[in-house]
Design a protein around this motif. Structure first.
Motif, PDB file in Angstrom:
ATOM      1  N   THR A  85      53.093 -33.695 184.975  1.00 19.64           N
ATOM      2  CA  THR A  85      52.369 -32.436 185.219  1.00 19.64           C
ATOM      3  C   THR A  85      51.815 -32.384 186.637  1.00 19.64           C
ATOM      4  O   THR A  85      51.858 -31.325 187.288  1.00 19.64           O
ATOM      5  CB  THR A  85      51.230 -32.269 184.202  1.00 19.64           C
ATOM      6  N   CYS A  86      51.309 -33.513 187.146  1.00 13.94           N
ATOM      7  CA  CYS A  86      50.797 -33.551 188.527  1.00 13.94           C
ATOM      8  C   CYS A  86      51.909 -33.270 189.535  1.00 13.94           C
ATOM      9  O   CYS A  86      51.737 -32.478 190.466  1.00 13.94           O
ATOM     10  CB  CYS A  86      50.165 -34.902 188.823  1.00 13.94           C
ATOM     11  N   ILE A  87      53.041 -33.927 189.360  1.00 17.04           N
ATOM     12  CA  ILE A  87      54.146 -33.771 190.307  1.00 17.04           C
ATOM     13  C   ILE A  87      54.683 -32.355 190.279  1.00 17.04           C
ATOM     14  O   ILE A  87      54.910 -31.734 191.332  1.00 17.04           O
ATOM     15  CB  ILE A  87      55.257 -34.799 190.004  1.00 17.04           C
ATOM     16  N   TYR A  88      54.869 -31.805 189.076  1.00 16.20           N
ATOM     17  CA  TYR A  88      55.407 -30.447 189.000  1.00 16.20           C
ATOM     18  C   TYR A  88      54.414 -29.429 189.560  1.00 16.20           C
ATOM     19  O   TYR A  88      54.806 -28.425 190.137  1.00 16.20           O
ATOM     20  CB  TYR A  88      55.759 -30.094 187.553  1.00 16.20           C
ATOM     21  N   ARG A  89      53.127 -29.717 189.390  1.00 16.89           N
ATOM     22  CA  ARG A  89      52.112 -28.777 189.890  1.00 16.89           C
ATOM     23  C   ARG A  89      51.987 -28.816 191.402  1.00 16.89           C
ATOM     24  O   ARG A  89      51.862 -27.769 192.058  1.00 16.89           O
ATOM     25  CB  ARG A  89      50.754 -29.080 189.231  1.00 16.89           C
ATOM     26  N   GLY A 143      50.509 -21.927 194.527  1.00 20.35           N
ATOM     27  CA  GLY A 143      49.859 -21.785 193.229  1.00 20.35           C
ATOM     28  C   GLY A 143      49.440 -20.365 192.935  1.00 20.35           C
ATOM     29  O   GLY A 143      49.598 -19.448 193.732  1.00 20.35           O
ATOM     30  N   GLY A 144      48.866 -20.183 191.754  1.00 17.16           N
ATOM     31  CA  GLY A 144      48.361 -18.869 191.372  1.00 17.16           C
ATOM     32  C   GLY A 144      48.954 -18.333 190.095  1.00 17.16           C
ATOM     33  O   GLY A 144      48.513 -17.311 189.588  1.00 17.16           O
ATOM     34  N   GLN A 145      49.977 -19.005 189.541  1.00 12.71           N
ATOM     35  CA  GLN A 145      50.571 -18.551 188.294  1.00 12.71           C
ATOM     36  C   GLN A 145      49.774 -19.107 187.108  1.00 12.71           C
ATOM     37  O   GLN A 145      49.093 -20.117 187.218  1.00 12.71           O
ATOM     38  CB  GLN A 145      52.040 -19.021 188.189  1.00 12.71           C
ATOM     39  N   ASP A 146      49.907 -18.421 185.979  1.00 17.08           N
ATOM     40  CA  ASP A 146      49.228 -18.882 184.767  1.00 17.08           C
ATOM     41  C   ASP A 146      49.732 -20.246 184.333  1.00 17.08           C
ATOM     42  O   ASP A 146      48.985 -21.036 183.755  1.00 17.08           O
ATOM     43  CB  ASP A 146      49.429 -17.869 183.636  1.00 17.08           C
ATOM     44  N   SER A 147      51.013 -20.539 184.611  1.00 19.05           N
ATOM     45  CA  SER A 147      51.567 -21.846 184.236  1.00 19.05           C
ATOM     46  C   SER A 147      50.865 -22.983 184.972  1.00 19.05           C
ATOM     47  O   SER A 147      50.760 -24.099 184.449  1.00 19.05           O
ATOM     48  CB  SER A 147      53.071 -21.887 184.531  1.00 19.05           C
ATOM     49  N   ASP A 148      50.365 -22.712 186.176  1.00 21.55           N
ATOM     50  CA  ASP A 148      49.643 -23.742 186.924  1.00 21.55           C
ATOM     51  C   ASP A 148      48.369 -24.151 186.204  1.00 21.55           C
ATOM     52  O   ASP A 148      47.981 -25.327 186.217  1.00 21.55           O
ATOM     53  CB  ASP A 148      49.298 -23.238 188.330  1.00 21.55           C
ATOM     54  N   LYS A 149      47.705 -23.197 185.571  1.00 22.99           N
ATOM     55  CA  LYS A 149      46.476 -23.503 184.839  1.00 22.99           C
ATOM     56  C   LYS A 149      46.777 -24.364 183.613  1.00 22.99           C
ATOM     57  O   LYS A 149      45.999 -25.258 183.275  1.00 22.99           O
ATOM     58  CB  LYS A 149      45.763 -22.213 184.437  1.00 22.99           C
ATOM     59  N   VAL A 150      47.902 -24.092 182.957  1.00 22.84           N
ATOM     60  CA  VAL A 150      48.298 -24.896 181.795  1.00 22.84           C
ATOM     61  C   VAL A 150      48.607 -26.327 182.224  1.00 22.84           C
ATOM     62  O   VAL A 150      48.169 -27.294 181.589  1.00 22.84           O
ATOM     63  CB  VAL A 150      49.512 -24.258 181.092  1.00 22.84           C
ATOM     64  N   LEU A 151      49.355 -26.477 183.321  1.00 21.15           N
ATOM     65  CA  LEU A 151      49.661 -27.810 183.830  1.00 21.15           C
ATOM     66  C   LEU A 151      48.384 -28.557 184.211  1.00 21.15           C
ATOM     67  O   LEU A 151      48.246 -29.753 183.938  1.00 21.15           O
ATOM     68  CB  LEU A 151      50.575 -27.702 185.056  1.00 21.15           C
TER      69      LEU A 151
END
Length: 308
Positions: free
Chosen positions: A253-257, A265-273
């Protein structure tokens, strides 16, 4: 200001949910997670401090790791819970900068700690005869101080440069804490150099510590396979697989984020990660790394019996 812009004095964090119902659900979920983090890590610290037979290098690292976990999650979870409860979404400019500094420094130190703990387990399992001589108290202290020194050496320069940037508006971040990549997007000046510098630093830290951790556990697994007892192998694999599962979730999750291509950044998926590596893994860490250990369980049982 000279360009007729209004200087930003606070940022708006959109948080984790758009509806009041989801905010209440998330408040309960994150509140329970934070309580488990505090209880689990405080238990690890108190048990390893008050039991003489737990005064070994492994528990020294686990105790420091537990203290780091409490500090790391306390940089953002209390403010996130307060925001979910009161619907207050703003954070002051100094508060945002302080949260960003603590989040990235403590998060980076967590990566170094995990690598150091994997090295400790490698020496203990693969070279047990040399373990007391190698992992003496002085060397353990130097490892911990080295983690902190590397953390500040790598993270302070880009953080200080980010703090010095001008912010003229807009001031809205689609996140639940002050994220460096989003702050750079909100600055009203060119941030290409800082973005490249942060990317290079993250490339060094994330894959670097992952390689150390993966190689250490790889050697441990090879050693476990040589154990003649099938019961001993199953027990060792059970512990090792639990550790590896946490490491995989945290690093993936850290690497993908943070180091995926075009990671604006700024997408909702970033908050989930971010929830995965900053809350989920922190919740299970004290139970996976410490409280499942036979010696710790025995010490905890003795404490409960003594108080009861």
């Amino acid at each position: 200001v000279s360009m007729n812009h209004t200087t930003v004095v606070e940022f708006v964090l959109l948080g984790l949910a758009n509806s009041r119902q989801w905010e209440i659900i998330l408040f309960v979920f994150l509140g329970i997670a934070y309580l488990l983090i505090l209880l689990g890590n405080i238990s690890v610290i108190s048990i390893t401090l008050t039991n003489n037979f737990l005064q070994t290098p492994m528990y020294y690292f686990l105790r420091n790791f537990a203290l780091l976990e409490i500090t790391f999650t306390s940089t953002f979870l209390p403010s996130t819970l307060y925001s979910l409860l009161t619907e207050r979404k703003t954070i002051s400019l100094p508060g945002c900068f302080l949260q960003m500094l603590l989040f990235y420094c403590l998060g980076t130190c967590t990566l170094f700690y995990m690598a150091v703990m994997s090295l400790d387990r490698y020496v203990a399992i693969c070279h047990p005869l040399h373990y007391p001589a190698v992992m003496n108290s002085r060397f353990c202290l130097h490892l911990i101080l080295g983690c902190w020194a590397l953390t500040f050496l790598l993270m302070l320069p880009p953080t200080i440069m980010t703090v010095q940037l001008p912010f003229c508006g807009p001031n809205v971040m689609n996140h639940f804490y002050c994220d460096a990549s989003l702050l750079l997007q909100l600055s009203c000046t060119d941030t290409a150099f800082i973005e490249e510098l942060m990317f290079i630093i993250l490339i060094l830290i994330l894959p670097g510590t992952l390689i150390v951790t993966a190689v250490s556990y790889g050697c441990i697994i090879v050693t476990i396979l040589l154990i003649p007892s099938s019961a001993g192998r199953r027990k060792a694999f059970s512990t090792c697989s639990a550790h590896l599962m946490v490491v995989m979730v945290f690093y993936s999750t850290c690497i993908y984020r943070y180091i995926r291509p075009a990671q604006r950044g700024g997408q909702d998926s970033d908050k989930v990660l971010s929830l995965f590596f900053s809350v989920l893994t922190q919740t299970v860490n004290p139970y996976i790394y410490s409280l499942r250990n036979r010696q710790v369980k025995q010490a905890l049982k003795e404490k409960i019996l003594k108080f009861s």
